[in-house]
Structure formats: C-alpha cells, structure tokens
Design an enzyme around this catalytic site. Structure first.
Site: not given
Ligand code: NDP
Ligand code: 8X3
Length: 253
Positions: A13, A16, A37, A60, A86, A152, A156, A188
């Site tokens: 949280a 993103g 984190r 996590v 998430n 990756y 998923k 991010e």
């Molecule tokens: P961001 O990088 O903006 O956010 C990722 C979040 O995950 C951050 O809050 C980060 O928090 C947390 N995170 C990452 N690693 C850990 C860890 N080891 N422990 C705890 N928290 C963790 O990415 P998105 O919001 O885009 O991604 C969120 C989800 O959506 C992911 O699962 C991603 O794979 C998925 N996704 C993203 C897409 C995209 O195009 N953006 C499309 C489809 C799916 P912190 O670093 O503070 O730990």
């Molecule tokens: C993130 C979407 O298309 O960059 O899951 O892999 S993509």
C-alpha cells in the site's frame, strides 16, 4: 453493501494500486491495514487518512516477518474481512537465458510465496466467521506471454490458478476469492522493473494512456461490494491502447 465495520488489509500500500485501493476503501468507511516495506510511507499514509488506517511494515516475501506482523495486529484488526494481495513486482526484461536467477527468486518470493503466506494465515479466520474475501492482483502477463515476461508472467499465472483453486476449496463457506488482472498501468512498477532507470520506465508509457491505479482500485472495490451471493472470479482489464501480439515466426533465411 456498506464497508463501515469492515477490516481490509492491503499489501503493497506504499505505492501504485495498493495505495489507491487503501485510499478508496478508507474513503468508503472501512478500517484499513496498510502494509509494505517502506514504513515512512505507511506512517505518512496513516497520518493523512486518519485513525481508521493502521500501518504495518514487513516484507511479504519473508515468512517469519509475515507471521510476526499478523500476530502483532490488535484484536479489532486481526479479524480481516477483505485481504487484498497486491504486493508484487517484476524485475528485468531479459530473455530467460540471460535473466538473473536472484531476480527470479525475488519475484517468486514476493508474488507467490508472500501471497500464499498471507492467504494461508488469514483464511482460517474468514472460514470460521463465514465471511471474507481474498482479492489477488494478477496480471494480463499471467495469460498472454511476451518476450522477457518469463518468470514474472509465470508468477501471475500462479496467482490466477491459486485464486481459482481457492474458490474450489472455500465454496459454500461464505468466503469469496477474486483475481484482478490488469494490463499496463503507470505506477512505480516500471521504475522497479528497470532498477530506478526513470527514462526507461517513462518510455514504457510514451504515447499511451495507460490504466491508472484508481482504475484498478475501482475493480477491486466493485468485486468486493457485490452482494454476498455473487463471486466475481476474474476481472481482466487493459488500456484501450493495449492488446495482444501475433505469434512470432522466426524464418530461416
Ligand atoms: P508499485 O511498484 O507501484 O507498487 C508495488 C507495491 O508492492 C509497493 O507498495 C511495494 O511496497 C510493495 N512490495 C513490493 N515488494 C514487496 C515486499 N517484498 N514486501 C512488501 N511489499 C512489497 O507497483 P504496482 O502498484 O503497479 O503493482 C502492484 C501489483 O500489481 C503487483 O503485484 C504487480 O505485479 C501488479 N501489476 C502491475 C501492473 C502495472 O502495469 N503496473 C499491471 C498488472 C499487475 P514497498 O516497496 O514499500 O515494500
Ligand atoms: C504488468 C503488466 O504487461 O507490463 O503486470 O507485464 S505488463
């Protein structure tokens, strides 16, 4: 369905989708446990959104940290009604023969092991109470392959199938499970994927109107606020400017 009196735990949280989802649920009146984190960001978020938001910092992907963090929740927050799994990341975009095994491990630890640990620890309480919802954030990358998507995308695909298998296990208990599978969204995500290379990350979204974190938060909220007799299994959403590529054919010259 009202969300007041509901406890929602959102992993990842600090940025993103997770940040937008936490904000959205807090606005709708839920108590929200925000995790990630980066503790400074969690504290700032809790300060901004008020006393219904509780920060809980842990990695996590490290099971001992997950167990410790969840055990530390005060009683009124330990009964999680909605778990939004998430937290996740992509690292690198190299072909499988050139990728880093450490990066592969990190994606598996976070996207798969982390999600599984959170679910396994919170699910029994949901089943016992006869209510709950696990929303997993998958990706279109789990369905449609692309070069460099290797591990990756595979993580998923795991998230997708784990969600459906969860449904098979908890059917009839009052506990629901949903996989939300977005396409490209500007968060991010690419900055992390390309290890802080802002120019390379920015280029991913050049000339495109990608999904926003709020689009994804909307989908999560929609699934959670259906009446209790409805289970939304999977939501797949993409930017209008994104679609599928044709098969590659490498012809002999
Ligand atoms: P961001 O990088 O903006 O956010 C990722 C979040 O995950 C951050 O809050 C980060 O928090 C947390 N995170 C990452 N690693 C850990 C860890 N080891 N422990 C705890 N928290 C963790 O990415 P998105 O919001 O885009 O991604 C969120 C989800 O959506 C992911 O699962 C991603 O794979 C998925 N996704 C993203 C897409 C995209 O195009 N953006 C499309 C489809 C799916 P912190 O670093 O503070 O730990
Ligand atoms: C993130 C979407 O298309 O960059 O899951 O892999 S993509």
């Amino acid at each position: 369905m009202t969300l007041s009196g509901t406890t929602v735990l959102v992993t990842g949280a600090t940025a993103g989708f997770g940040l937008a989802t936490a904000e959205r649920f807090a606005r709708e009146g839920a108590r929200v446990v925000v995790t990630g984190r980066r503790e400074d960001r969690l504290r700032a978020l809790a300060m901004r959104l008020g006393p219904r938001v509780h920060p809980l910092a842990f990695d996590v992907g490290v099971r001992a940290q997950v167990e410790r963090a969840l055990a530390s929740l005060p009683a009124e927050l330990a009964r999680v009604d909605v778990l939004v799994n998430n937290a996740g990341l992509a690292l690198g975009l190299e072909g499988a023969h050139r990728s880093s095994l450490d990066e592969w491990d990190k994606m598996i630890d976070t996207n798969c092991r982390g999600l599984v640990a959170m679910t396994r620890l919170l699910l029994p309480g949901m089943v016992e109470r006869g209510r709950g919802h696990v929303v997993n954030i998958g990706s279109v990358a789990g369905t449609y392959p692309y070069p460099g998507g290797n591990v990756y995308g595979a993580t998923k695909a795991f998230v997708h199938q784990f969600t459906l298998n969860l449904r098979a296990d908890v059917v009839g208990t009052g506990v629901r499970a949903t996989c939300v599978e977005p396409g490209m969204a500007e968060t991010e995500f690419s900055l992390v994927r390309f290890q802080g290379d802002a120019a390379r990350a920015k280029a991913v979204y050049q000339g495109v109107t990608p999904l926003t974190p709020e689009d994804v938060a909307d989908a999560v909220l929609w699934a959670v606020t259906r009446p209790p007799h409805v289970n939304v299994n999977v939501i797949e959403l993409m930017a209008e400017q994104q679609a599928f590529s044709p098969f590659q054919i490498k012809r002999r010259s």
